[in-house]
Design a protein around this motif. Sequence first.
Motif, PDB file in Angstrom:
ATOM      1  N   VAL A  81       5.904  13.055 -13.678  1.00 47.94           N
ATOM      2  CA  VAL A  81       6.189  14.680 -13.922  1.00 47.94           C
ATOM      3  C   VAL A  81       5.403  15.724 -13.053  1.00 47.94           C
ATOM      4  CG1 VAL A  81       6.843  16.531 -15.611  1.00 47.94           C
ATOM      5  CG2 VAL A  81       7.329  14.115 -16.220  1.00 47.94           C
ATOM      6  N   ARG A  82       6.190  16.552 -12.189  1.00 46.60           N
ATOM      7  CA  ARG A  82       5.420  17.540 -11.450  1.00 46.60           C
ATOM      8  C   ARG A  82       5.675  18.809 -12.140  1.00 46.60           C
ATOM      9  NH1 ARG A  82       6.390  16.217  -5.147  1.00 46.60           N
ATOM     10  NH2 ARG A  82       5.811  14.235  -5.094  1.00 46.60           N
ATOM     11  N   GLY A  83       4.839  19.576 -12.022  1.00 48.74           N
ATOM     12  CA  GLY A  83       5.216  21.217 -12.455  1.00 48.74           C
ATOM     13  C   GLY A  83       4.291  21.716 -13.875  1.00 48.74           C
TER      14      GLY A  83
ATOM     15  N   SER B 259       9.879  14.227 -11.680  1.00 50.22           N
ATOM     16  CA  SER B 259      10.789  15.196 -11.916  1.00 50.22           C
ATOM     17  C   SER B 259      10.043  16.419 -12.086  1.00 50.22           C
ATOM     18  CB  SER B 259      11.376  14.825 -13.362  1.00 50.22           C
ATOM     19  OG  SER B 259      12.294  15.751 -13.729  1.00 50.22           O
ATOM     20  N   GLU B 260      10.622  17.509 -11.456  1.00 53.02           N
ATOM     21  CA  GLU B 260      10.162  18.670 -11.875  1.00 53.02           C
ATOM     22  C   GLU B 260      11.092  19.642 -12.869  1.00 53.02           C
ATOM     23  OE1 GLU B 260       9.585  21.146  -8.437  1.00 53.02           O
ATOM     24  OE2 GLU B 260       8.515  19.435  -7.298  1.00 53.02           O
ATOM     25  N   THR B 261      12.196  19.481 -12.901  1.00 52.57           N
ATOM     26  CA  THR B 261      12.944  20.215 -13.897  1.00 52.57           C
ATOM     27  C   THR B 261      13.969  19.452 -14.651  1.00 52.57           C
ATOM     28  OG1 THR B 261      14.890  20.385 -12.515  1.00 52.57           O
ATOM     29  CG2 THR B 261      13.048  22.192 -12.430  1.00 52.57           C
ATOM     30  N   GLY B 262      14.199  18.365 -14.382  1.00 56.63           N
ATOM     31  CA  GLY B 262      15.348  17.428 -15.051  1.00 56.63           C
ATOM     32  C   GLY B 262      16.800  17.621 -14.805  1.00 56.63           C
ATOM     33  N   ARG B 263      16.882  18.672 -14.250  1.00 56.82           N
ATOM     34  CA  ARG B 263      18.069  19.104 -13.673  1.00 56.82           C
ATOM     35  C   ARG B 263      18.979  18.010 -12.913  1.00 56.82           C
ATOM     36  NH1 ARG B 263      22.740  21.486 -14.548  1.00 56.82           N
ATOM     37  NH2 ARG B 263      23.865  22.385 -13.036  1.00 56.82           N
TER      38      ARG B 263
END
Length: 56
Positions: A54-56, A26-30
């Motif tokens: 998690v990335r980012g 996941s980068e944003t969770g959106r």
Amino acid sequence: MPSHFCGPPGLSAEARGSVLPVDGFSETGRPFAVATRVLRRAGAQGVLPLVLGVRG
């Protein structure tokens, strides 16, 4: 809402329980926020997302 998000026809409310969507990262969770909203509207009693990294 597209019908493929609503579960099979005839599924009773009692048969709908919690859902565990899984994503590799996941980068944003959106996407999980959107999926949670759709699943809750479709009748899921609980949505418990699991992210493996998690990335980012």
